[in-house]
Scaffold this active site. Structure first.
Site, PDB file in Angstrom:
ATOM      1  N   SER A 132       0.827  -1.215   0.000  1.00  0.00           N
ATOM      2  CA  SER A 132       0.000   0.000   0.000  1.00  0.00           C
ATOM      3  C   SER A 132       0.855   1.256   0.000  1.00  0.00           C
ATOM      4  CB  SER A 132      -0.865  -0.018   1.267  1.00  0.00           C
ATOM      5  OG  SER A 132      -1.387   1.250   1.545  1.00  0.00           O
ATOM      6  N   GLU A 134       0.418   3.511   1.863  1.00  0.00           N
ATOM      7  CA  GLU A 134       0.555   3.910   3.270  1.00  0.00           C
ATOM      8  C   GLU A 134       1.942   3.606   3.819  1.00  0.00           C
ATOM      9  OE1 GLU A 134      -1.639   5.408   5.668  1.00  0.00           O
ATOM     10  OE2 GLU A 134      -2.683   6.071   3.875  1.00  0.00           O
ATOM     11  N   TYR A 156      -1.382   0.666  10.504  1.00  0.00           N
ATOM     12  CA  TYR A 156      -1.613  -0.030   9.232  1.00  0.00           C
ATOM     13  C   TYR A 156      -0.385   0.119   8.323  1.00  0.00           C
ATOM     14  CZ  TYR A 156      -3.564  -0.845   4.535  1.00  0.00           C
ATOM     15  OH  TYR A 156      -3.790  -1.289   3.243  1.00  0.00           O
TER      16      TYR A 156
HETATM   17  P1  NAP Z   1     -11.384  -5.076   1.735  1.00  0.00           P
HETATM   18  O1  NAP Z   1     -12.517  -4.802   0.816  1.00  0.00           O
HETATM   19  O2  NAP Z   1     -11.424  -4.538   3.123  1.00  0.00           O
HETATM   20  O3  NAP Z   1     -11.210  -6.673   1.810  1.00  0.00           O
HETATM   21  C1  NAP Z   1     -10.388  -7.264   2.785  1.00  0.00           C
HETATM   22  C2  NAP Z   1     -10.534  -8.767   2.676  1.00  0.00           C
HETATM   23  O4  NAP Z   1      -9.730  -9.387   3.689  1.00  0.00           O
HETATM   24  C3  NAP Z   1     -11.975  -9.281   2.919  1.00  0.00           C
HETATM   25  O5  NAP Z   1     -12.213 -10.369   2.064  1.00  0.00           O
HETATM   26  C4  NAP Z   1     -11.903  -9.742   4.367  1.00  0.00           C
HETATM   27  O6  NAP Z   1     -12.863 -10.715   4.697  1.00  0.00           O
HETATM   28  C5  NAP Z   1     -10.512 -10.353   4.380  1.00  0.00           C
HETATM   29  N1  NAP Z   1      -9.964 -10.555   5.717  1.00  0.00           N
HETATM   30  C6  NAP Z   1      -9.718  -9.625   6.660  1.00  0.00           C
HETATM   31  N2  NAP Z   1      -9.207 -10.206   7.755  1.00  0.00           N
HETATM   32  C7  NAP Z   1      -9.128 -11.537   7.497  1.00  0.00           C
HETATM   33  C8  NAP Z   1      -8.683 -12.657   8.232  1.00  0.00           C
HETATM   34  N3  NAP Z   1      -8.230 -12.543   9.483  1.00  0.00           N
HETATM   35  N4  NAP Z   1      -8.746 -13.879   7.640  1.00  0.00           N
HETATM   36  C9  NAP Z   1      -9.214 -14.028   6.392  1.00  0.00           C
HETATM   37  N5  NAP Z   1      -9.656 -12.998   5.648  1.00  0.00           N
HETATM   38  C10 NAP Z   1      -9.603 -11.761   6.204  1.00  0.00           C
HETATM   39  O7  NAP Z   1     -10.008  -4.591   1.096  1.00  0.00           O
HETATM   40  P2  NAP Z   1      -9.655  -4.236  -0.442  1.00  0.00           P
HETATM   41  O8  NAP Z   1      -9.957  -2.807  -0.681  1.00  0.00           O
HETATM   42  O9  NAP Z   1     -10.220  -5.277  -1.318  1.00  0.00           O
HETATM   43  O10 NAP Z   1      -8.066  -4.355  -0.408  1.00  0.00           O
HETATM   44  C11 NAP Z   1      -7.409  -5.604  -0.627  1.00  0.00           C
HETATM   45  C12 NAP Z   1      -6.020  -5.543  -0.020  1.00  0.00           C
HETATM   46  O11 NAP Z   1      -5.283  -4.488  -0.619  1.00  0.00           O
HETATM   47  C13 NAP Z   1      -5.989  -5.269   1.487  1.00  0.00           C
HETATM   48  O12 NAP Z   1      -4.903  -5.991   2.031  1.00  0.00           O
HETATM   49  C14 NAP Z   1      -5.714  -3.778   1.574  1.00  0.00           C
HETATM   50  O13 NAP Z   1      -5.074  -3.478   2.794  1.00  0.00           O
HETATM   51  C15 NAP Z   1      -4.808  -3.596   0.370  1.00  0.00           C
HETATM   52  N6  NAP Z   1      -4.858  -2.277  -0.252  1.00  0.00           N
HETATM   53  C16 NAP Z   1      -6.036  -1.740  -0.639  1.00  0.00           C
HETATM   54  C17 NAP Z   1      -6.056  -0.507  -1.269  1.00  0.00           C
HETATM   55  C18 NAP Z   1      -7.352   0.118  -1.736  1.00  0.00           C
HETATM   56  O14 NAP Z   1      -7.350   1.323  -1.999  1.00  0.00           O
HETATM   57  N7  NAP Z   1      -8.431  -0.648  -1.872  1.00  0.00           N
HETATM   58  C19 NAP Z   1      -4.853   0.179  -1.498  1.00  0.00           C
HETATM   59  C20 NAP Z   1      -3.666  -0.416  -1.088  1.00  0.00           C
HETATM   60  C21 NAP Z   1      -3.660  -1.652  -0.484  1.00  0.00           C
HETATM   61  P3  NAP Z   1     -14.384 -10.287   5.138  1.00  0.00           P
HETATM   62  O15 NAP Z   1     -15.119 -10.026   3.849  1.00  0.00           O
HETATM   63  O16 NAP Z   1     -14.841 -11.467   5.888  1.00  0.00           O
HETATM   64  O17 NAP Z   1     -14.248  -9.042   5.971  1.00  0.00           O
HETATM   65  O1  F7E Z   2      -9.507   7.765   3.861  1.00  0.00           O
HETATM   66  C1  F7E Z   2     -10.094  11.187   5.096  1.00  0.00           C
HETATM   67  C2  F7E Z   2      -9.116  10.317   5.860  1.00  0.00           C
HETATM   68  O2  F7E Z   2     -10.385   5.631   4.775  1.00  0.00           O
HETATM   69  C3  F7E Z   2      -9.058   8.665   2.874  1.00  0.00           C
HETATM   70  C4  F7E Z   2      -7.382   1.887   2.189  1.00  0.00           C
HETATM   71  O3  F7E Z   2      -7.814   1.188   1.054  1.00  0.00           O
HETATM   72  O4  F7E Z   2      -6.166   3.471   0.850  1.00  0.00           O
HETATM   73  C5  F7E Z   2      -7.184   3.341   1.822  1.00  0.00           C
HETATM   74  O5  F7E Z   2      -6.836   4.044   3.014  1.00  0.00           O
HETATM   75  C6  F7E Z   2      -8.873  10.036   3.469  1.00  0.00           C
HETATM   76  C7  F7E Z   2      -8.087  10.061   4.773  1.00  0.00           C
HETATM   77  O6  F7E Z   2      -8.746   5.623   2.824  1.00  0.00           O
HETATM   78  C8  F7E Z   2     -13.362  10.679   6.566  1.00  0.00           C
HETATM   79  O7  F7E Z   2      -8.621  11.006   7.001  1.00  0.00           O
HETATM   80  C9  F7E Z   2     -12.120  12.364   6.018  1.00  0.00           C
HETATM   81  O8  F7E Z   2      -7.197  11.145   4.714  1.00  0.00           O
HETATM   82  O9  F7E Z   2     -11.047   6.341   2.447  1.00  0.00           O
HETATM   83  P1  F7E Z   2     -10.018   6.291   3.489  1.00  0.00           P
HETATM   84  P2  F7E Z   2      -7.208   5.573   3.257  1.00  0.00           P
HETATM   85  O10 F7E Z   2      -7.016   5.849   4.684  1.00  0.00           O
HETATM   86  O11 F7E Z   2      -6.462   6.433   2.303  1.00  0.00           O
HETATM   87  C10 F7E Z   2      -4.868   2.988   1.266  1.00  0.00           C
HETATM   88  C11 F7E Z   2      -3.928   3.147   0.105  1.00  0.00           C
HETATM   89  C12 F7E Z   2      -4.933   1.599   1.799  1.00  0.00           C
HETATM   90  O12 F7E Z   2      -3.978   0.853   1.695  1.00  0.00           O
HETATM   91  C13 F7E Z   2      -6.075   1.270   2.692  1.00  0.00           C
HETATM   92  O13 F7E Z   2      -6.271  -0.144   2.772  1.00  0.00           O
HETATM   93  O14 F7E Z   2     -10.163  10.561   3.817  1.00  0.00           O
HETATM   94  N1  F7E Z   2     -11.434  11.236   5.680  1.00  0.00           N
HETATM   95  N2  F7E Z   2     -13.293  12.048   6.559  1.00  0.00           N
HETATM   96  C14 F7E Z   2     -12.181  10.177   6.008  1.00  0.00           C
HETATM   97  N3  F7E Z   2     -11.959   8.857   5.861  1.00  0.00           N
HETATM   98  C15 F7E Z   2     -12.924   7.999   6.282  1.00  0.00           C
HETATM   99  N4  F7E Z   2     -12.745   6.678   6.137  1.00  0.00           N
HETATM  100  N5  F7E Z   2     -14.090   8.454   6.848  1.00  0.00           N
HETATM  101  C16 F7E Z   2     -14.361   9.794   7.007  1.00  0.00           C
HETATM  102  O15 F7E Z   2     -15.422  10.170   7.518  1.00  0.00           O
END
Ligand code: NAP
Ligand code: F7E
Length: 328
Positions: A132, A134, A156
């Site tokens: 990520s 992050e 995270y």
């Molecule tokens: P998501 O929608 O939150 O999906 C997370 C998945 O992980 C779900 O299938 C969840 O199962 C499963 N999971 C969580 N804890 C588990 C455990 N202990 N054992 C087995 N399964 C578990 O996330 P996503 O957006 O698809 O992202 C996929 C991956 O990419 C994550 O690792 C995330 O951190 C990373 N990532 C995402 C983004 C983004 O912007 N989307 C960016 C960078 C990295 P349940 O359905 O049961 O909850």
């Molecule tokens: O927040 C601000 C918050 O939770 C984006 C995950 O997929 O991308 C994701 O993480 C921004 C942040 O995503 C609210 O403070 C304001 O600055 O949608 P988010 P994230 O934290 O960027 C990275 C790349 C991953 O890897 C992660 O898995 O939005 N913000 N107000 C808020 N965010 C949330 N959630 N809720 C609010 O009310």
């Protein structure tokens, strides 16, 4: 030729569901890890599971948990996957401040457990790790690329940085085919409802239908590089088709504030967001990445991958999808 076999952790999540569709379309047999929940947690893949040509024929779900390496090891032995996409884990950055130990256990230690299982496989296995942006947290410069310093700003981010480095070490030390996809935010109508973009698209749709009156948010000045999830899973697959394993930044290269996304989303339904949004301090995080924007030049050059859906189009398509859902 037998069909290639993929194993996906996190198959029920946003990315897992799109990746499953992509792999099935490319002739794979797909196995996915699902965890037990008190309510069914498979809504994103239910259309595939219930398709008689797919469920139980090309798509198989297996109970397990990232914290249960014994059952994971058994699954590897039985399924003998040729490609593993490790997407599972606690994915909410804000929540990682509230549940840091669980977050680190699931992201950092569980990835180590999987890499150890990978070491013991007799057949060649290609492994994708969902890293990520992050990991860059408080970057020293922008845009960031694969060589940028790891300076995470949340539990995270720390856990992902640990897992990312571990993947690099296992690739070097043991010659394993392990790739880090360093993905910036990617969104879709399947995004979880407590991420900011989906919170906004749902609110715009509901407010326009008179089902909601206001939207509570935290920091509106934060900037993010937002892309469209189906395009990002294409890059994951392409990484595992390369002759050698490597790390790749996946990003649009554009940075926008939460306010920009609000304007695009509410503009879709002809509303001014300023009239509906109110500040709520509980959504502000103790620390926040400053300016995360990615340089995906390497993915463009080596994977021939370039995202085409940018922030405004993304906001519009997410609001349109939420408007199309039956009113609840
Ligand atoms: P998501 O929608 O939150 O999906 C997370 C998945 O992980 C779900 O299938 C969840 O199962 C499963 N999971 C969580 N804890 C588990 C455990 N202990 N054992 C087995 N399964 C578990 O996330 P996503 O957006 O698809 O992202 C996929 C991956 O990419 C994550 O690792 C995330 O951190 C990373 N990532 C995402 C983004 C983004 O912007 N989307 C960016 C960078 C990295 P349940 O359905 O049961 O909850
Ligand atoms: O927040 C601000 C918050 O939770 C984006 C995950 O997929 O991308 C994701 O993480 C921004 C942040 O995503 C609210 O403070 C304001 O600055 O949608 P988010 P994230 O934290 O960027 C990275 C790349 C991953 O890897 C992660 O898995 O939005 N913000 N107000 C808020 N965010 C949330 N959630 N809720 C609010 O009310």
């Amino acid at each position: 030729m037998p069909s290639p076999t993929a194993f996906i952790t996190g198959i029920t999540g946003q990315d897992g569901s799109y990746l499953t569709e992509l792999l099935l379309n490319r002739g794979y047999v797909v196995h996915g890890l699902v965890r037990r929940a008190s309510l069914f947690n498979r809504s994103r893949i239910e259309h595939l599971r219930l398709d008689p040509a797919i469920g139980g024929k090309k798509l198989f779900l297996h109970y397990g948990d990232l914290n249960d390496t014994t059952s994971l090891r058994r699954l590897f032995r039985t399924l003998q996957p040729t490609e593993v996409y490790h997407l599972a884990g606690q994915s909410h950055v804000g929540l990682s401040f509230e549940i840091p130990e669980a977050t680190c256990q699931e992201i950092a230690n569980a990835t180590l457990g999987l890499l150890e299982i990978l070491r013991d496989q007799e057949q060649p296995v290609r492994f994708y790790h969902a890293s990520s942006s992050e990991i860059f947290g408080a970057p020293l410069s922008a845009p960031q690329n694969e060589d940028s310093a790891l300076r995470p700003a949340s539990p995270y981010g720390c856990a992902k940085a640990f897992a990312t480095n571990l993947c690099r070490v296992y690739r070097e030390a043991y010659g394993l085919f392990v790739c880090n996809g360093i993905a910036y935010n990617h969104e879709s109508p399947r995004r979880g409802e407590n991420f900011v973009t989906r919170k906004i698209s749902l609110a715009a749709a509901r407010i326009s239908r008179g089902q909601q009156t206001e939207l509570s948010l935290g920091n509106l000045d934060a900037q993010r590089d937002w892309g469209y999830a189906p395009e990002y899973v294409e890059a994951m697959w392409r990484m595992l088709q390369q002759p050698s394993a490597d790390d790749y930044v996946l990003a649009t290269g554009e940075s926008h504030t939460i306010g920009d996304f609000l304007a695009a989303a509410f503009g879709t339904v002809g509303l001014e967001w300023q009239k509906y949004v109110r500040f709520e301090s509980r959504f502000v995080r103790p620390t926040e990445p400053v300016r995360l924007v990615g340089d995906a030049a390497k993915a463009r050059a080596k994977l021939d991958w370039a995202p085409t859906t940018k922030m405004a189009a993304l906001a519009r398509l997410m609001v349109a999808a939420d408007l199309a859902e039956p009113a609840s």
